[in-house]
Design an enzyme around this catalytic site. Sequence first.
Site, short mmCIF file in Angstrom:
data_model
loop_
_atom_site.label_atom_id
_atom_site.label_comp_id
_atom_site.label_asym_id
_atom_site.label_seq_id
_atom_site.Cartn_x
_atom_site.Cartn_y
_atom_site.Cartn_z
CG ASP A 278 -2.21 0.87 0.84
OD1 ASP A 278 -2.13 1.68 -0.12
OD2 ASP A 278 -3.24 0.77 1.53
C1 NOJ Z 1 -3.89 3.97 -0.07
C2 NOJ Z 1 -5.11 3.13 0.04
O1 NOJ Z 1 -5.12 2.44 1.28
C3 NOJ Z 1 -5.25 2.12 -1.08
O2 NOJ Z 1 -6.47 1.45 -0.96
C4 NOJ Z 1 -5.11 2.81 -2.41
O3 NOJ Z 1 -5.30 1.88 -3.44
C5 NOJ Z 1 -3.75 3.44 -2.48
N1 NOJ Z 1 -3.62 4.43 -1.43
C6 NOJ Z 1 -3.48 4.10 -3.83
O4 NOJ Z 1 -4.25 5.22 -3.98
#
Ligand code: NOJ
Length: 738
Positions: A278
């Site tokens: 993430d």
């Molecule tokens: C953080 C989020 O937790 C995740 O779900 C998302 O896909 C990513 N950022 C990218 O934007």
Amino acid sequence: MKKLTALAFVFASVFAFSQESVDQKVENLLKKMTLEEKIGQLNQYTGDNAATGPITINANKQNEIKKGLIGSMLNIMGTKYTRQYQDLAMQSRLKIPLLFGLDVIHGYKTTFPIPLAEAASWDLDAMELSARIAAVEAAASGIHWTFAPMADISRDPRWGRVMEGAGEDTYLGSKIAYARVKGFQGNLGDVNSVMACVKHFAAYGAAVGGRDYNSVDMSNRMLWETYLPPYKSALDAGAATFMNSFNDLNGIPATGNSYLLRDILKGKWNFQGFVVSDWGSIGEMVAHGYVKDNKEAALSAITAGSDMDMESNAYRYNLEQLVKENKVPVALIDDAVKRILRKKFELGLFDDPYKFCSLEREQAALNNPEHTKAARAIATKSIVLLKNERDVLPLSKGLKTIAFIGPMVKPKRDNHGFWAVDVKDVDSTYIVSQWEGLVNKVGKKTKVLYAKGCGVEDKSKEGFADALNVASQAEVIILSIGENFNKSGEAKSKSNLQLPGVQVELIKELQKTGKPIVILINAGRPLIFDWVADNMPTIVYTWWLGSEAGNAIADVLFGDYNPSGKLPMTFPRTEGQIPIYYNHFSTGRPSFNEDKNYKSAYIDLPTTPKFPFGYGLSYTTFEYSNLKLSKKTMKNNESITVSLNITNTGSVKGEEVVQLYLKDRFGSVVRPISELKDFQKITLNRGETKTIQFTIDNQKLSFYNNALEFVSEPGDFDLMVGSSSADIRLKDSFELVK
Ligand code: NOJ
């Protein structure tokens, strides 16, 4: 039969051949790559226009792409921009195409209801279709990969990200995760499909206290029983990629968690795709206090099985050194690179890096009236009718004057909900406001009066007088209130879930007019509105419904669509009841009939929620009858057929979600008081009866025992069929014997 076998053989050989050739191509390419280029493939950066997290890197991205040091970009969209970036990659030594990823969560240009709302439709085909359309639009805009579906089970509405998932139930969540992966991926490799990314692995929805990014602490049994199945189901649907989660699980950050990534995902589940971290989650292992610095973070993440580094810069600047120090074997890096390259080959990007960059296709896909039609249909299905005591709804089309009041009547942007990435300029995106929807519906025959009444979070009651004035001129008041769209979503955890500002006071003032009032509640999570629920007879939960929100709401208000949505999460009475979910364990002191004497209950609250899981009304009524079990005892290699009749006893056509729950009376571990094990959504004309069937097999009776074996145990089971988890209409029982 013979023909089929021969055909299967041909397919199998073609498949084996193409598989082999992709693997071979990957191997050949890998041989040409320097270590630096390999590490480049594991590196993902955001574009600068639409950051979806805190950008900490000031890299010279364009140059790095030309040097082959970046494998993927997120947040770059539109054929114009993706082409520009792909051009840079084509200047690199090996011309390895970039992968473009984006959070296409509930639509792209056409937005659909937020996932929690869609889950309320219990309509798997509709959810698959909305994911399909999102994929068609995103792929036409140069996107290869969506960071969806979120398969995190959550039992805590304080967590802002409940809007992005399918709610609290493992069975429903698993079915939905499957449908959404199928929808996004279609035939992966054709120009109308994007790779799915199942997230957040794992158990992100159980963050302590519903606070985003927080720790998760749970038994392994609970992990396997309740939290892992939706991810597994998404994998069974063929999900190409996974994203790990921000949380630590029992003390180990998920990003560096070998048990999750190596043992379960890539081991036991044999996942062949790749895992992306993430946003910054590799580097965040330092803040977790799990590793000392970015270098140790890189070591931990790559060892655990995180293949691609989103925005931490940990792999880019440390992996080479870690290889030199013999801490990371090149084979580990090769494995991660191969997983990523394989997907690039499977998508056809090596044959044509600009495959997803056709301007004509983009324009056609983003302006397709079929997409809006589908958006309207699923939006209507996602609406939940919570109360309709005096049959105020559906409204008559012969009304002379309606007062449409409230802070959500005119705004456009809110209707999209969180995660509508393409919405930069509201005027250029397609949204039907609630006002437009209603006015379109009633045409010139009905006068629609408007007053804002108050802002969503206002303290001031200045607008009340105007609201009362228009209310006094109307036969019916429709009041649209709630919580703004950006109060749910990532980093939007809240401790107070009450309707904000003076909205409840506005209702109380309008109530004094004695006119019928229809309350529309707009939100990305279950809100708390105890007084309203007790005192107002007509309540519709509209969530955030996307581009066609206004039309969909009008369709339901006037009965052109008979509401069929059912809550995918329990609605609490107060925050103090959270976490509250229907399928909790039996305690040793259960409280029945509100007897709380030495019982497991809050002495200041009823034991029940405000609205239970699976609940939702219709403009018609359904009668359940004639429950039959094909047998009353079964062995675990057998099954029982359950049949029952459902009759539409009201005066209009309607849809019912018939829900089947089981309770395992005794087990080697305590078992939930009931568990959803199947459902069917059926349509019945007025007066019509349908017989429906469910099958109980050993899978439905199995659970994870303390040794983490998935087993069924002989004994008695209660079978319950109903219209919600708390509205059981028919019951029986059966026995599983050895
Ligand atoms: C953080 C989020 O937790 C995740 O779900 C998302 O896909 C990513 N950022 C990218 O934007």
